[in-house]
Design an enzyme around this catalytic site. Structure first.
Site, short mmCIF file in Angstrom:
data_model
loop_
_atom_site.label_atom_id
_atom_site.label_comp_id
_atom_site.label_asym_id
_atom_site.label_seq_id
_atom_site.Cartn_x
_atom_site.Cartn_y
_atom_site.Cartn_z
N GLY A 1 36.72 6.70 78.77
CA GLY A 1 38.19 6.74 78.81
C GLY A 1 38.72 5.35 79.06
N GLU B 1 26.95 8.19 71.74
CA GLU B 1 27.50 8.97 70.62
C GLU B 1 27.78 8.13 69.38
OE1 GLU B 1 28.93 8.07 73.37
OE2 GLU B 1 31.09 7.76 73.22
N ASP C 1 42.23 22.70 54.85
CA ASP C 1 42.37 23.31 56.18
C ASP C 1 42.96 24.72 56.12
OD1 ASP C 1 41.57 20.79 56.80
OD2 ASP C 1 43.46 20.14 57.70
N HIS D 1 27.38 3.81 75.06
CA HIS D 1 27.89 4.97 74.31
C HIS D 1 26.82 5.57 73.41
CE1 HIS D 1 32.14 4.80 75.45
NE2 HIS D 1 31.90 3.50 75.61
N LYS E 1 37.10 17.52 60.42
CA LYS E 1 37.26 17.73 58.97
C LYS E 1 35.93 18.05 58.27
CE LYS E 1 40.54 17.30 55.75
NZ LYS E 1 41.93 17.76 55.94
N CYS F 1 30.00 6.08 80.24
CA CYS F 1 30.95 4.98 80.47
C CYS F 1 31.90 5.33 81.62
CB CYS F 1 31.68 4.65 79.16
SG CYS F 1 32.55 3.08 79.23
N TYR F 2 33.18 5.56 81.34
CA TYR F 2 34.10 5.95 82.42
C TYR F 2 33.57 7.19 83.16
CZ TYR F 2 38.34 7.41 84.84
OH TYR F 2 39.24 7.77 85.80
#
Ligand code: XMP
Length: 517
Positions: free
Chosen positions: A58, A175, A231, A173, A373, A85-86
């Site tokens: 964050g 990810e 969508d 990170h 998506k 991280c945060y």
């Protein structure tokens, strides 16, 4: 959602740019993962009974008093936690550690020096493995019972752990792809630390969603506005699988659609899926609302207003309706999290159906709100939607109305439809459609002199645009092999009667937007 039959990992979102990616990476391990605001109470978490929690990164600093903190009681639930991280800093500070701001922020690549070879989290991660750092603060001292498991050159506490509790933290990170073994690390956490069962798939998502939709809707009726985009199409197909004829779809032909689009929607949904579909041919209504209008915002307003009128009429004709289905995706829902409180939720109302009158206010049904998506595309495929719909480029609600720069007339719309169709056809023939975020054609409000055969012509100018992008917030123009542009240009001038000049738009976003208006 999906908590009864499959193990879940909850990602507490502290406003990180990348928290969506964490959930995705976990789902890639066939374990369901859902993002929740960091303000979720321990009680709510206990009800969901996740196998693990991830505290995301964050933008805030834990050293400021009003920085976001999760419910303290989460630490008493006996659920494994991974702080990123945060998230690592929050985990540390709330359990007695300290965080400081070193003189230099760290941003970019670093390499792991693994101190704790037996760490469950780092199992199988290579020595000197590349990680991606992006932080101002760093942990300066660990809480009791925590130990150091890896450092980097500039960051002592790059990975820490308290394995007896199942608590882990990383400053980098895992990810993002720049952390080369990040997926392995997340898999270690989810499968080995949390012991989640890897049995989740799109198929199981469909099953659990069907159950959920049936439970929510009961014997009531659902209305869904179909736009032809991916969508709303996927939402409609999913809801139809759950409740069949309790779903009524409305498809408004605003005359601003691409070539063949109305036929495609009708044939897929009415003929193949057997969905109750109300087709409103409102082309004339939209066209007369656009006569003489050249201002882009005014065009959008007029189109939006007619859409509401038509949709309202169709909704009334549909009878007793309780739910309005929307294909809202996760990135549409949570735009950002304010540091002082809960998430600031912004719902994009692509068709402005929010403007419906009081007596037509429905409860919202948004079965895709936790997906991204590409996951929605996967889901659409699984539901049997044709490629042509599932892999379609985004298309704006006001359609060709904002691509007919200048006045919108029936003739100019027909011209633009032809140009667009040739351009897209040539892109597909060249096998490039999937490499492009969005390709489009605009008619410009200028005419130019040309020569065709022996005759001089004075006709319309079109501009072709194709961009690459991650999220439409920024975009770069697509580098076509010249022969693709050449073929598109010569076909357009030969086959479209009213066009004698073709331009290719080489503007990035910013400063240009993707659309011209
Ligand atoms: P811009 O042109 O702002 O577009 O760079 C970003 C993305 O949004 C789409 N877009 C719209 N979508 N209603 C919509 O539903 C609109 O009025 C609208 N304007 C732009 C655009 O196609 C691109 O994908």
């Amino acid at each position: 959602m999906d908590t009864k039959t499959h193990d879940t990992i909850l990602v507490l979102d502290f406003g990180a740019q990348y928290s969506q990616l964490i959930a995705r990476r976990i789902r890639e391990n066939q374990v369901y993962s859902q993002i929740v605001p960091y303000t979720i109470s321990a009680e709510e978490v206990a009800k969901i009974a996740p196998k693990g929690l991830v505290f995301s990164g964050g933008p805030s600093s834990v050293r400021t008093p009003d920085s976001p903190r999760p419910d303290k009681a989460l630490f008493d639930l006996g659920i494994p936690i991974l702080g990123i991280c945060y998230g690592l800093q929050v985990l540390s500070v709330m359990n007695g550690g300290t965080v400081e701001r070193p003189r230099q922020k760290e941003y970019g690549f670093a390499h792991l020096d693994i101190k704790q070879k037996a760490s469950l989290l780092l199992s199988g991660i290579s020595e000197k493995s590349q990680v991606w750092m992006s932080h101002g603060d760093s942990v300066a001292s660990l809480p009791d019972h925590f130990s150091l498991s890896a450092s980097t050159e500039n960051c002592t506490y790059a990975a820490v752990e308290y394995p007896e509790k199942g608590w882990y933290g990383v400053q980098f990170h895992p990810e993002v792809v720049h952390t080369t073994e990040g997926s392995r690390l997340l898999a270690n956490f989810v499968l080995d630390v949390c012991k989640a069962t890897a049995d989740w798939s799109m198929e199981s998502f469909i099953e659990s969603q069907i159950e959920e939709i049936r439970r929510t809707v009961g014997d009531k009726q659902v209305l869904c506005g179909l736009s032809g985009g991916v969508d709303s199409s996927v939402a409609a197909a999913l809801i139809h699988k759950a409740i069949g004829d309790q779903l009524v779809c409305v498809f408004v032909n605003n005359g601003l659609l691409r070539k063949g689009e109305a036929d495609l929607v009708l044939s897929v949904f009415r003929d193949n899926f057997n969905i109750r579909l109300q087709y409103a041919d409102a082309q004339d209504q939209f066209l007369s609302a656009l006569t003489g209008v050249t201002d882009p915002e005014q065009k959008r307003k007029n189109i939006g207003k007619v859409f509401i009128d038509v949709f309202e009429q169709e909704a009334r004709a549909a009878g007793e309706i309780d739910f309005l289905a929307q294909g809202t995706l996760y990135p549409d829902v949570i735009e950002s999290i304010s540091p002082s409180g809960g998430p600031s939720v912004t719902i994009k109302s692509h068709h402005n159906v929010g403007g419906l009158p009081e007596d037509l206010r429905f409860s919202l049904l948004e079965p895709l709100r936790e997906l991204f998506k590409d996951e929605v595309r996967l889901l659409g495929k699984e539901l049997g939607l044709p490629d042509e719909i599932v892999n379609r480029h985004p298309f704006p609600g006001p359609g060709l109305g904002v691509r007919c720069v200048g006045e919108v007339t029936a003739e100019r719309l027909d011209t633009l439809r032809e140009v667009d169709s040739i351009f897209i056809e040539e892109i597909k023939k060249a096998g490039l459609y999937g490499d492009i975020w969005q390709a489009l054609a605009c008619l410009l409000p200028v005419k130019s002199v040309g020569v065709q055969g022996d005759e001089r012509t004075y006709e319309e100018v079109c501009s072709l645009r194709a961009v690459t992008s991650e999220d439409a917030m920024t975009a770069d123009w697509f580098r076509f092999p010249p022969d693709v542009l050449q073929r598109a240009s010569s076909r357009i001038c030969n086959e479209v009667q009213r066009v004698n000049r073709v331009l290719y738009d080489v503007t990035s976003k910013p400063p240009g937007t993707i659309e011209w208006e």
